[in-house]
Design a protein around this motif. Structure first.
Motif, PDB file in Angstrom:
ATOM      1  N   LEU A 105       0.793  -1.217   0.330  1.00 43.71           N
ATOM      2  CA  LEU A 105       0.135  -0.134  -0.073  1.00 43.71           C
ATOM      3  C   LEU A 105       1.025   1.612   0.330  1.00 43.71           C
ATOM      4  O   LEU A 105       1.753   1.583   0.783  1.00 43.71           O
ATOM      5  CB  LEU A 105      -1.212   0.449   1.234  1.00 43.71           C
ATOM      6  N   PRO A 106       0.565   2.061  -0.167  1.00 48.49           N
ATOM      7  CA  PRO A 106       1.312   3.783  -0.650  1.00 48.49           C
ATOM      8  C   PRO A 106       1.288   3.630   0.840  1.00 48.49           C
ATOM      9  O   PRO A 106       0.272   3.694   2.235  1.00 48.49           O
ATOM     10  CB  PRO A 106       0.237   4.313  -0.937  1.00 48.49           C
ATOM     11  N   GLU A 107       2.122   4.474   1.193  1.00 49.44           N
ATOM     12  CA  GLU A 107       2.695   5.348   2.705  1.00 49.44           C
ATOM     13  C   GLU A 107       1.144   6.620   3.287  1.00 49.44           C
ATOM     14  O   GLU A 107       0.432   6.100   4.120  1.00 49.44           O
ATOM     15  CB  GLU A 107       4.035   6.016   2.617  1.00 49.44           C
ATOM     16  N   ALA A 108       0.669   6.854   2.371  1.00 54.29           N
ATOM     17  CA  ALA A 108      -0.662   7.692   2.549  1.00 54.29           C
ATOM     18  C   ALA A 108      -2.233   7.040   2.966  1.00 54.29           C
ATOM     19  O   ALA A 108      -2.876   7.095   3.671  1.00 54.29           O
ATOM     20  CB  ALA A 108      -0.932   8.495   1.644  1.00 54.29           C
ATOM     21  N   ASP A 109      -1.692   5.629   2.108  1.00 54.38           N
ATOM     22  CA  ASP A 109      -3.721   4.765   2.928  1.00 54.38           C
ATOM     23  C   ASP A 109      -2.754   4.349   4.568  1.00 54.38           C
ATOM     24  O   ASP A 109      -4.137   4.323   4.891  1.00 54.38           O
ATOM     25  CB  ASP A 109      -2.960   3.144   1.787  1.00 54.38           C
ATOM     26  N   ILE A 110      -1.431   3.831   4.047  1.00 60.12           N
ATOM     27  CA  ILE A 110      -1.136   3.045   5.064  1.00 60.12           C
ATOM     28  C   ILE A 110      -1.740   4.498   5.941  1.00 60.12           C
ATOM     29  O   ILE A 110      -1.987   4.149   7.515  1.00 60.12           O
ATOM     30  CB  ILE A 110       0.513   2.600   5.310  1.00 60.12           C
ATOM     31  N   ALA A 111      -1.225   5.538   6.349  1.00 59.81           N
ATOM     32  CA  ALA A 111      -1.522   6.863   7.382  1.00 59.81           C
ATOM     33  C   ALA A 111      -2.841   6.578   7.574  1.00 59.81           C
ATOM     34  O   ALA A 111      -3.288   7.139   8.804  1.00 59.81           O
ATOM     35  CB  ALA A 111      -0.761   7.908   6.915  1.00 59.81           C
ATOM     36  N   ILE A 112      -3.639   6.746   6.728  1.00 60.75           N
ATOM     37  CA  ILE A 112      -5.283   7.080   7.130  1.00 60.75           C
ATOM     38  C   ILE A 112      -5.325   5.851   8.566  1.00 60.75           C
ATOM     39  O   ILE A 112      -6.499   5.546   8.783  1.00 60.75           O
ATOM     40  CB  ILE A 112      -5.765   7.052   5.445  1.00 60.75           C
ATOM     41  N   ILE A 113      -5.268   4.799   7.320  1.00 56.02           N
ATOM     42  CA  ILE A 113      -5.311   3.581   7.683  1.00 56.02           C
ATOM     43  C   ILE A 113      -4.959   3.467   9.654  1.00 56.02           C
ATOM     44  O   ILE A 113      -6.012   2.903  10.814  1.00 56.02           O
ATOM     45  CB  ILE A 113      -4.812   1.908   7.323  1.00 56.02           C
ATOM     46  N   ASP A 114      -3.755   4.058   9.886  1.00 48.35           N
ATOM     47  CA  ASP A 114      -3.317   4.010  11.304  1.00 48.35           C
ATOM     48  C   ASP A 114      -4.552   4.929  11.975  1.00 48.35           C
ATOM     49  O   ASP A 114      -4.424   4.392  13.643  1.00 48.35           O
ATOM     50  CB  ASP A 114      -2.247   4.469  11.118  1.00 48.35           C
ATOM     51  N   ARG A 115      -4.425   6.146  11.189  1.00 49.91           N
ATOM     52  CA  ARG A 115      -4.961   7.264  11.789  1.00 49.91           C
ATOM     53  C   ARG A 115      -6.633   6.553  12.348  1.00 49.91           C
ATOM     54  O   ARG A 115      -6.674   6.688  13.088  1.00 49.91           O
ATOM     55  CB  ARG A 115      -5.237   7.951  10.824  1.00 49.91           C
ATOM     56  N   ALA A 116      -7.618   6.117  11.079  1.00 48.38           N
ATOM     57  CA  ALA A 116      -8.715   5.508  11.771  1.00 48.38           C
ATOM     58  C   ALA A 116      -8.656   4.310  12.393  1.00 48.38           C
ATOM     59  O   ALA A 116      -9.475   4.007  14.010  1.00 48.38           O
ATOM     60  CB  ALA A 116      -8.957   5.294  10.533  1.00 48.38           C
ATOM     61  N   ALA A 117      -7.337   3.493  12.019  1.00 47.19           N
ATOM     62  CA  ALA A 117      -7.520   2.301  13.807  1.00 47.19           C
ATOM     63  C   ALA A 117      -7.341   2.841  14.760  1.00 47.19           C
ATOM     64  O   ALA A 117      -7.927   2.797  16.211  1.00 47.19           O
ATOM     65  CB  ALA A 117      -6.674   1.136  12.992  1.00 47.19           C
ATOM     66  N   GLY A 118      -6.321   3.886  15.093  1.00 46.57           N
ATOM     67  CA  GLY A 118      -5.927   4.662  16.418  1.00 46.57           C
ATOM     68  C   GLY A 118      -7.327   5.258  17.181  1.00 46.57           C
ATOM     69  O   GLY A 118      -7.604   5.369  18.225  1.00 46.57           O
ATOM     70  N   LEU A 119      -8.088   5.648  16.264  1.00 50.11           N
ATOM     71  CA  LEU A 119      -9.145   6.422  16.888  1.00 50.11           C
ATOM     72  C   LEU A 119     -10.010   4.729  17.508  1.00 50.11           C
ATOM     73  O   LEU A 119     -11.856   5.684  18.515  1.00 50.11           O
ATOM     74  CB  LEU A 119      -9.974   7.627  15.749  1.00 50.11           C
ATOM     75  N   ARG A 120     -10.323   4.352  16.768  1.00 47.26           N
ATOM     76  CA  ARG A 120     -11.228   3.137  16.701  1.00 47.26           C
ATOM     77  C   ARG A 120     -10.534   1.917  18.094  1.00 47.26           C
ATOM     78  O   ARG A 120     -11.231   1.542  18.691  1.00 47.26           O
ATOM     79  CB  ARG A 120     -12.093   1.907  16.036  1.00 47.26           C
ATOM     80  N   GLY A 121      -9.213   2.493  18.796  1.00 48.72           N
ATOM     81  CA  GLY A 121      -8.286   1.545  19.570  1.00 48.72           C
ATOM     82  C   GLY A 121      -8.232   0.690  18.961  1.00 48.72           C
ATOM     83  O   GLY A 121      -7.592  -0.420  19.955  1.00 48.72           O
ATOM     84  N   ARG A 122      -7.675  -0.184  17.660  1.00 49.10           N
ATOM     85  CA  ARG A 122      -8.114  -0.728  17.301  1.00 49.10           C
ATOM     86  C   ARG A 122      -6.449  -0.606  16.849  1.00 49.10           C
ATOM     87  O   ARG A 122      -5.845  -0.107  16.551  1.00 49.10           O
ATOM     88  CB  ARG A 122      -8.652  -1.356  16.166  1.00 49.10           C
ATOM     89  N   SER A 123      -5.566  -2.181  16.619  1.00 50.47           N
ATOM     90  CA  SER A 123      -4.527  -2.875  15.805  1.00 50.47           C
ATOM     91  C   SER A 123      -5.036  -2.323  13.805  1.00 50.47           C
ATOM     92  O   SER A 123      -6.057  -2.039  13.994  1.00 50.47           O
ATOM     93  CB  SER A 123      -3.853  -3.780  16.141  1.00 50.47           C
ATOM     94  N   ARG A 124      -3.527  -2.238  13.380  1.00 53.12           N
ATOM     95  CA  ARG A 124      -3.912  -1.954  11.784  1.00 53.12           C
ATOM     96  C   ARG A 124      -4.666  -2.806  11.604  1.00 53.12           C
ATOM     97  O   ARG A 124      -5.500  -3.468  10.218  1.00 53.12           O
ATOM     98  CB  ARG A 124      -2.263  -1.488  11.614  1.00 53.12           C
TER      99      ARG A 124
END
Length: 99
Positions: free
Chosen positions: A16-35
């Motif tokens: 995945l592109p770095e931008a996709d990883i960043a958005i996934i990580d941000r959303a996962a963090g907001l949900r309190g979940r791992s990537r």
């Protein structure tokens, strides 16, 4: 350990592109979940939606005839829906925002 032990998990690898990883990580963090948990849950949810959209409904010829009769029968309007349809849209109201 048993040599014939059944594997319960199957790895999936993606590039995945770095931008996709960043958005996934941000959303996962907001949900309190791992990537991994976040991506797995999102992928399973999307797969379930696709399967539900393509679900085949089976019924007997008699059941289908009854179903078509209900669809072809007279309409009984729901008072709540009639009232809702008569309301002006928000952009049609007399309300004027004060600056």
């Amino acid at each position: 350990m048993a040599a014939n032990a059944e594997r319960k998990e199957h790895p999936i690898s993606m590039r995945l592109p770095e931008a996709d990883i960043a958005i996934i990580d941000r959303a996962a963090g907001l949900r309190g979940r791992s990537r991994t948990d976040f991506v797995r849950e999102a992928a399973v949810r999307a797969a379930e939606e696709v399967l539900m959209e393509n679900r085949l409904v089976r019924m007997s010829p008699e059941g289908f005839a009854d179903f078509m009769a209900v669809l072809s029968g007279p309409v009984n309007p729901a008072p709540e829906m009639v009232e809702l349809a008569k309301r002006p849209a928000p952009w049609e109201s007399d309300y004027v925002a004060k600056s």
